[in-house]
Design a protein around this motif. Structure first.
Motif, short mmCIF file in Angstrom:
data_model
loop_
_atom_site.label_atom_id
_atom_site.label_comp_id
_atom_site.label_asym_id
_atom_site.label_seq_id
_atom_site.Cartn_x
_atom_site.Cartn_y
_atom_site.Cartn_z
N HIS A 1 -11.64 -1.13 -2.52
CA HIS A 1 -10.39 -0.88 -1.78
C HIS A 1 -10.61 -1.01 -0.27
N ARG B 1 5.51 -0.51 0.37
CA ARG B 1 6.94 -0.52 0.03
C ARG B 1 7.72 0.49 0.88
N ARG C 1 -2.70 12.25 -3.47
CA ARG C 1 -2.35 11.35 -4.58
C ARG C 1 -3.60 10.90 -5.33
N SER C 2 -4.65 10.62 -4.59
CA SER C 2 -5.85 10.07 -5.23
C SER C 2 -6.54 11.13 -6.09
N GLU D 1 -3.88 9.38 -9.01
CA GLU D 1 -3.23 8.07 -9.04
C GLU D 1 -4.22 7.03 -8.53
N SER D 2 -4.02 5.81 -8.98
CA SER D 2 -4.92 4.74 -8.54
C SER D 2 -4.64 4.40 -7.09
N ALA E 1 0.51 0.42 -2.91
CA ALA E 1 1.80 -0.24 -3.16
C ALA E 1 2.93 0.57 -2.52
N ASP E 2 2.87 1.89 -2.63
CA ASP E 2 3.89 2.73 -1.98
C ASP E 2 3.76 2.67 -0.47
N GLY F 1 -4.46 1.54 -5.97
CA GLY F 1 -3.50 0.44 -6.01
C GLY F 1 -2.07 0.95 -5.97
N ALA F 2 -1.78 1.99 -6.74
CA ALA F 2 -0.43 2.56 -6.76
C ALA F 2 -0.09 3.19 -5.40
N ILE F 3 -1.08 3.87 -4.82
CA ILE F 3 -0.84 4.51 -3.52
C ILE F 3 -0.57 3.44 -2.47
#
Lengths: 490, 490
Positions: free
Chosen positions: A9, A62, B359-360, A51-52, A58-59, A54-56
């Motif tokens: 990452h 976005r 989140r992580s 959470e991954s 992406a937010d 990647g998901a973090i």
């Protein structure tokens, strides 16, 4: 996140940031968000499960990216433009990973000593005498707070132990110009002197403190039993970047035994230039000075350099070592513990990014950027001066231009009968406000405003390392285009 | 440094950091530098010409790395152990690159609103009522400073305008326990109350504030015309992590109309655990609270979360909008501008790393780490308790163990004739100091000390995300080995 995931990452982020640095202009410089957009777009509670990344991320892209105002965009001309340069960003990356907390020398010899080295370099570049000891704080607000706390320590008997209440103390006074920064107001409130202890001395036509007025205010206060505590001279005020007459103020302060603090948060960097070395004339008898490398020295926020000829007064105000922070090297006086210089115990490794920036740019590179920004501002000022529809509202000693759209083409000096003049000013204020909003909504530039002599004035502040003549020309074009459109619509 | 060079060196740094996070134990946790090593190894002046990042990084590795004390090492057991976790580091990397300065909503809607979101999440996780509004500062010192400045604003008539000098004001008093943090001393000095305005209330045998003594001190002050201003209750004191009886203190403060600030900088995080939720019993009637995610929530320095039920008092003390910072959305009251909540105008995007960490890890992941650290500390405490040569010197409510080597095996409770006891204590203090130095010189662990009831006490603080039972066992082994060696040598 284990080391392998960090590696993956981390590489993704470096690529994203490199793209961003390469092409920041893909984003509107001023965010187009409405209040509450981000709060509404995010969950009201933390996730229960991990959470991954990647998901973090992406937010982040976005939800958060549209809510950014791009300080790192070369069309950022508001307030004081700033730059997170490559070496500064990489320095912060290391700072985060190493997580140094330099309260004691022992808890980070590297952060403690590099702060001394980096501030020594900066001091020399600015031509400050070696009698100034340096310490890094987060912001100029905190630097100026410490200057005034030290001045209070030096002037008010036993203030550390006894404070200011319920004692037979006189009233104290702090002086700055009418154009000085609001951090001074906050500092006098913070240290218990009260807002009314701050006298704002009138300025001359170039927005510089009138030293005769300062001397008169001091004399009147003394006659009334009020004790002068400190004077703040601004080298680069926020609205117009005017430079108070430092030597004359220093002479008064020396004669009157008043602490002199120099607020050079933005413009102090320019003292590196032979053409501008004179802005600090007289600084050798000042007591303290603040300059913010996170403003005009290409270093990400936050890093504020505080220099003081009497750092022992800062230590006298705040040094205090509980048992659990005692060390043999501290007891022996062999080291400087950063926690002793000020209110904050925790100290981040802020010197690293500054040191990397100074080495990566080199002194010559820093000077080139500063000179270029000043040159760009002079050109913009010359366009304003040459255009009868626009009026320059202040001198341009550095890289900030104050100007105003005056579509009747009469210029600021136009002589009109007073009632008509009032109406004209109100109308021009509104028109300039509309022009500001219009160019900022373009997404290509972001400028801000101030008021001078009661008039609404536009400010174009140049300071990003990637800002070129093209960006400045484009700003001028946008101002003209939008002014024309507004004029057609009225 | 252009974008291509940033990309190249960014990737190199990410790899270096990933290696570092993978194997921090290649370095001695406590730096072996001597004072001045770094200053002597670096040039006294900035380079005139730009230097390559390769050259800069080579000096970083050669000169600075030996001067690091590795806070991000799982053998770091000093003070309060902390962690720069992967998502926290990546958050800081983005923060540096984006260079947001969130003084106004307009200058960073993302940083302004994410701060609200992230602090809302943290508030819920800790079980704080929604009546607490949050703001992020740099350090707990600054959070506590703002708590006391707000208490002063709420209690002292017209203090913002008139200050404390030359007025017919009473003396004011602030109360905390004998074990409370030195940041409180610095805050009362800073705001002009003076160090003697701070009453340190005695503690019980478990180092908790004695509420009867607090009530008596308040009554005595009132009788003498001294006005109680604030009480600071500690949830997790620095030396022993003792928890003051919050509900009883809150009852007194409510009855007496005194501002109650809760210093939960370290231990507040533990309120996320069902087993430890009770540590904040009574917090709903506190006025403010500080918890530092950069301590026990895996986020790099600096980020201090300040919660306040009366944030309008903070704003009443410090909000102040010069013309150049006026915005239509601010004038309309449609947004919160972070500059209004406190002394600092500049605000870094600190919420990003905290949001990424929450989140992580997820709430469950945060709780798992906290519970594991507490469990590891209990095991270490049990080893101490089971060994006649060592004595535990305080209860262990969280992840910090206070203990002492007492090689005569009599335990702390041993009854000796006073003169002999004095001599014994002095000898034990010196022996424990030698033991501290010896284990720290091993390079494998770093522990710190404190004094309790006049005795030199060792502290083992567990808090790094990567610390395992193996590291804690190794610490115990090192303590035993070095104790044996020291005993042989005396």
């Amino acid at each position: 996140m284990d080391a392998a995931a960090f590696r993956k990452h981390g590489h993704e982020l470096v690529d994203w940031i490199a793209d961003y640095l390469e092409e920041p202009e893909r984003y509107p410089v001023l965010s187009r968000n409405s209040p509450g957009d981000i709060v509404r777009a995010l969950p009201a509670s933390a996730p229960e499960d991990p959470e991954s990344f990647g998901a973090i991320f992406a937010d982040f892209e976005r939800v958060l990216v549209p809510g950014l105002t791009h300080w790192n965009h070369p069309g950022f001309f508001a307030y004081f433009a700033a730059t997170a340069s490559g070496p500064g960003i990489l320095g912060e990356l290391l700072t985060a990973a190493l997580n140094q907390q330099a309260m004691l020398w022992r808890t980070s010899p590297a952060a403690t000593e590099l702060e001394q080295v980096a501030l020594g370099w900066l001091r020399q570049l600015m031509g400050l005498p070696a009698t100034f000891e340096g310490v890094i704080y987060d912001t100029a607000s905190i630097s100026t707070f410490h200057a005034l706390a030290a001045a209070r320590e030096a002037r008010v008997p036993a203030v550390r132990a006894l404070g200011l209440c319920g004692r037979d103390l006189p009233r104290y006074r702090v002086y700055c110009s009418a154009q000085a920064h609001s951090s001074i107001d906050k500092a006098v409130i913070a240290i218990g002197l009260g807002h009314r202890s701050l006298t704002r001395v009138p300025v001359d036509e170039a927005f510089r403190m009138q030293t005769e007025a300062l001397a008169a205010a001091i004399a009147a206060d003394r006659a009334a039993g009020v004790v002068p505590l400190a004077v703040i001279a601004a080298v680069g005020t926020t609205s117009t970047t005017s430079v108070d007459p430092l030597r004359a103020i220093a002479d008064i302060c020396r004669r009157e035994h008043i602490w002199l603090h120099v607020d050079a948060a933005y413009a102090g960097a320019a003292a590196m230039l032979p053409t501008h070395r004179h802005i600090l004339d007289g600084v050798e008898s000042a007591d303290s000075l603040v300059v913010n490398p996170h403003k005009w020295l290409f270093t990400p926020v936050d890093v504020s350099a505080f220099y003081c000829r009497r750092m022992d007064d800062v230590r006298a105000a705040f040094a205090l070592t509980p048992e659990y922070l005692k060390t043999s090297e501290g007891d022996a006086g062999a080291v400087r513990n950063l926690m002793d210089t000020g209110i904050q115990l925790g100290r981040r490794f802020r010197a690293l990014k500054l040191w990397m920036v100074m080495r990566s740019f080199g002194a010559s590179g820093l000077r080139e950027h500063l000179a270029r920004h000043i040159e760009l501002a002079q050109r913009f000022a010359s366009w304003v001066d040459a255009d009868p529809r626009f009026t320059r509202m202040a001198p341009t000693p550095f890289s900030v231009v104050c100007f105003r759209w005056e579509p009747d083409g009469t210029g600021a000096a136009a002589t009109l009968a007073p009632p008509a003049a009032d109406a004209r000013e109100v109308a021009l204020d509104a028109l300039n406000g509309r022009l500001l909003d219009a160019v900022n909504q373009s997404g290509e530039i972001f400028i801000s405003h101030t008021k001078l002599n009661g008039r609404y004035v536009l400010r174009l502040a140049i300071g990003h390392a990637r800002t070129t003549i093209d960006h400045v020309s484009r700003a001028w074009q946008l101002l003209q285009d939008h002014a024309a459109r507004i004029q057609e619509s009225v």
